[in-house]
Design a protein around this motif. Sequence first.
Motif, PDB file in Angstrom:
ATOM      1  N   LYS A   1      59.408  45.653  32.555  1.00  0.00           N
ATOM      2  CA  LYS A   1      58.353  45.514  33.570  1.00  0.00           C
ATOM      3  C   LYS A   1      56.974  45.719  32.954  1.00  0.00           C
ATOM      4  CE  LYS A   1      60.881  48.291  36.057  1.00  0.00           C
ATOM      5  NZ  LYS A   1      61.168  49.470  36.804  1.00  0.00           N
ATOM      6  N   ILE A   2      56.035  44.879  33.359  1.00  0.00           N
ATOM      7  CA  ILE A   2      54.634  45.109  32.967  1.00  0.00           C
ATOM      8  C   ILE A   2      53.848  45.525  34.204  1.00  0.00           C
ATOM      9  CG2 ILE A   2      53.853  42.675  33.235  1.00  0.00           C
ATOM     10  CD1 ILE A   2      52.010  43.260  30.758  1.00  0.00           C
ATOM     11  N   ALA A   3      53.016  46.561  34.061  1.00  0.00           N
ATOM     12  CA  ALA A   3      52.093  46.950  35.137  1.00  0.00           C
ATOM     13  C   ALA A   3      50.714  46.437  34.770  1.00  0.00           C
ATOM     14  CB  ALA A   3      52.074  48.459  35.285  1.00  0.00           C
ATOM     15  N   THR A   4      50.085  45.703  35.690  1.00  0.00           N
ATOM     16  CA  THR A   4      48.708  45.255  35.457  1.00  0.00           C
ATOM     17  C   THR A   4      47.782  46.122  36.318  1.00  0.00           C
ATOM     18  OG1 THR A   4      49.066  43.487  37.089  1.00  0.00           O
ATOM     19  CG2 THR A   4      49.275  42.890  34.785  1.00  0.00           C
ATOM     20  N   LEU A   5      46.979  46.930  35.640  1.00  0.00           N
ATOM     21  CA  LEU A   5      46.090  47.886  36.322  1.00  0.00           C
ATOM     22  C   LEU A   5      44.674  47.364  36.173  1.00  0.00           C
ATOM     23  CD1 LEU A   5      47.647  51.107  34.706  1.00  0.00           C
ATOM     24  CD2 LEU A   5      48.463  49.811  36.687  1.00  0.00           C
ATOM     25  N   PHE A   6      44.198  46.654  37.180  1.00  0.00           N
ATOM     26  CA  PHE A   6      42.899  45.980  37.086  1.00  0.00           C
ATOM     27  C   PHE A   6      41.902  46.626  38.034  1.00  0.00           C
ATOM     28  CE2 PHE A   6      43.002  42.110  34.338  1.00  0.00           C
ATOM     29  CZ  PHE A   6      44.170  42.454  33.684  1.00  0.00           C
ATOM     30  N   TYR A   7      40.930  47.331  37.426  1.00  0.00           N
ATOM     31  CA  TYR A   7      39.868  47.998  38.178  1.00  0.00           C
ATOM     32  C   TYR A   7      38.643  47.092  38.300  1.00  0.00           C
ATOM     33  CZ  TYR A   7      42.484  52.325  37.168  1.00  0.00           C
ATOM     34  OH  TYR A   7      43.450  53.299  37.056  1.00  0.00           O
ATOM     35  N   GLU A   8      38.735  45.886  37.768  1.00  0.00           N
ATOM     36  CA  GLU A   8      37.619  44.924  37.757  1.00  0.00           C
ATOM     37  C   GLU A   8      38.184  43.548  38.062  1.00  0.00           C
ATOM     38  OE1 GLU A   8      35.698  44.195  34.032  1.00  0.00           O
ATOM     39  OE2 GLU A   8      33.955  45.351  34.584  1.00  0.00           O
ATOM     40  N   PRO A   9      37.386  42.631  38.633  1.00  0.00           N
ATOM     41  CA  PRO A   9      37.926  41.312  38.975  1.00  0.00           C
ATOM     42  C   PRO A   9      38.463  40.546  37.765  1.00  0.00           C
ATOM     43  CG  PRO A   9      35.763  41.629  39.972  1.00  0.00           C
ATOM     44  CD  PRO A   9      35.973  42.781  39.051  1.00  0.00           C
ATOM     45  N   SER A  10      39.436  39.730  38.023  1.00  0.00           N
ATOM     46  CA  SER A  10      40.034  38.899  36.972  1.00  0.00           C
ATOM     47  C   SER A  10      40.861  37.803  37.629  1.00  0.00           C
ATOM     48  CB  SER A  10      40.952  39.751  36.102  1.00  0.00           C
ATOM     49  OG  SER A  10      41.730  38.943  35.250  1.00  0.00           O
ATOM     50  N   THR A  11      40.868  36.634  37.036  1.00  0.00           N
ATOM     51  CA  THR A  11      41.830  35.602  37.439  1.00  0.00           C
ATOM     52  C   THR A  11      42.784  35.369  36.282  1.00  0.00           C
ATOM     53  OG1 THR A  11      40.233  34.539  38.888  1.00  0.00           O
ATOM     54  CG2 THR A  11      42.103  33.201  38.203  1.00  0.00           C
ATOM     55  N   ARG A  12      42.239  34.838  35.173  1.00  0.00           N
ATOM     56  CA  ARG A  12      43.072  34.464  34.034  1.00  0.00           C
ATOM     57  C   ARG A  12      43.795  35.632  33.390  1.00  0.00           C
ATOM     58  NH1 ARG A  12      39.589  30.936  34.771  1.00  0.00           N
ATOM     59  NH2 ARG A  12      38.308  32.762  35.069  1.00  0.00           N
ATOM     60  N   THR A  13      43.062  36.686  33.107  1.00  0.00           N
ATOM     61  CA  THR A  13      43.680  37.719  32.273  1.00  0.00           C
ATOM     62  C   THR A  13      44.859  38.348  32.996  1.00  0.00           C
ATOM     63  OG1 THR A  13      41.539  38.073  31.263  1.00  0.00           O
ATOM     64  CG2 THR A  13      43.206  39.749  30.861  1.00  0.00           C
ATOM     65  N   ARG A  14      44.647  38.711  34.262  1.00  0.00           N
ATOM     66  CA  ARG A  14      45.745  39.370  34.989  1.00  0.00           C
ATOM     67  C   ARG A  14      46.899  38.393  35.216  1.00  0.00           C
ATOM     68  NH1 ARG A  14      47.232  40.106  40.268  1.00  0.00           N
ATOM     69  NH2 ARG A  14      45.365  39.062  41.034  1.00  0.00           N
ATOM     70  N   LEU A  15      46.567  37.207  35.701  1.00  0.00           N
ATOM     71  CA  LEU A  15      47.654  36.254  35.985  1.00  0.00           C
ATOM     72  C   LEU A  15      48.353  35.805  34.708  1.00  0.00           C
ATOM     73  CD1 LEU A  15      46.175  34.086  38.884  1.00  0.00           C
ATOM     74  CD2 LEU A  15      47.587  36.124  39.011  1.00  0.00           C
ATOM     75  N   SER A  16      47.622  35.740  33.600  1.00  0.00           N
ATOM     76  CA  SER A  16      48.300  35.298  32.374  1.00  0.00           C
ATOM     77  C   SER A  16      49.221  36.388  31.831  1.00  0.00           C
ATOM     78  CB  SER A  16      47.315  34.809  31.318  1.00  0.00           C
ATOM     79  OG  SER A  16      46.557  35.871  30.837  1.00  0.00           O
ATOM     80  N   PHE A  17      48.866  37.653  32.017  1.00  0.00           N
ATOM     81  CA  PHE A  17      49.810  38.722  31.644  1.00  0.00           C
ATOM     82  C   PHE A  17      51.064  38.641  32.510  1.00  0.00           C
ATOM     83  CE2 PHE A  17      46.475  41.201  29.386  1.00  0.00           C
ATOM     84  CZ  PHE A  17      47.210  41.465  28.247  1.00  0.00           C
ATOM     85  N   GLU A  18      50.842  38.398  33.791  1.00  0.00           N
ATOM     86  CA  GLU A  18      51.987  38.341  34.705  1.00  0.00           C
ATOM     87  C   GLU A  18      52.844  37.113  34.395  1.00  0.00           C
ATOM     88  OE1 GLU A  18      49.829  41.030  38.130  1.00  0.00           O
ATOM     89  OE2 GLU A  18      50.624  39.093  38.740  1.00  0.00           O
ATOM     90  N   ALA A  19      52.175  35.954  34.189  1.00  0.00           N
ATOM     91  CA  ALA A  19      52.929  34.739  33.841  1.00  0.00           C
ATOM     92  C   ALA A  19      53.687  34.946  32.533  1.00  0.00           C
ATOM     93  CB  ALA A  19      51.971  33.554  33.718  1.00  0.00           C
ATOM     94  N   ALA A  20      53.042  35.603  31.570  1.00  0.00           N
ATOM     95  CA  ALA A  20      53.684  35.832  30.260  1.00  0.00           C
ATOM     96  C   ALA A  20      54.983  36.618  30.445  1.00  0.00           C
ATOM     97  CB  ALA A  20      52.725  36.574  29.332  1.00  0.00           C
TER      98      ALA A  20
END
Length: 307
Positions: free
Chosen positions: A40-59
Amino acid sequence: MRHLISPEDLSFEELNTLLDLANDIAHDPKKYSNCCHGKKIATLFYEPSTRTRLSFEAAMLNMGGSVLGFSSADSSSASKGESVADTIRVVSCYADICAMRHPKEGAPYVASINSRIPVINAGDGGHNHPTQTLTDLLTIKSLHGSLENITIGCCGDLKFGRTVHSLIHAMVQFPNVKFVFIAPDELKIPTYLKEEVLDPHGIEYKEVKSLEDVMPELDVLYMTRVQKERFFNEEDYIRLKDSYILDTEKMKLAKEDMLVLHPLPRVNEISVEVDNDPRAAYFKQVQFGVYARMALIMTLLGVEKPE
Ligand code: NCD
């Protein structure tokens, strides 16, 4: 346990191994479709993002793993006053690896020293963005053919633009790389990068204001957005936001095989008419970002390359 907080956390050899792995993934993504099953990967985003967060999740999803996380500070316990150190201690119980984006420089580092799982810096304030750099290197290597003997022009907000800062850290390791920094006086690259990174590596660079003048020299043009959210006053932002606009006229001055990169999001700095130019590589770059992050997740989790 390994983390990726700044580009220096990977040795030159590890960086090249990771890029080779990412290249293999790009050529045969199906082979990797189950290699992170049960992770499991946890994406902890305290700032806006489209690509970086979604690309980690897609990866992670591409490799058969799963994802959890939050996409704004408001929807996490940070809004109740929880520290980054406490949050990561908690998340260490839920996930195998995490990617953190935070407006404060150094927050992912603080997380890493309190963590029981690998922490990836997905952007910390105006400081670093090492996974964008992996994306950029993979894009240049795949489309230009090499990371050696190239002249890179970095244009726009070189003061607050963390993607350029990390790109400099990584590129100085490759032979015969030259930089041209194109920025207004107020947005020049920070002095620490010149004194602590460029000069010690003996890197040739120049700082200029005119994009047109240097276009013919460049193998790669790395455009950046003026980072509105890091300005102290709106007047300065408004005055500087359209300092550079790449359009088809300026593209006529460039080499036939020059690559245009941009970490995105784009605002005005690349005119949409440039999107149809075969040298515009910024949307291909997005796809390379998924492969680079797949390779990074595998590397930090110690997952073997499937046969
Ligand atoms: C960049 C960032 O967040 O620093 N975006 C990204 O991750 N692709 C660039 C930007 O926001 O301008």
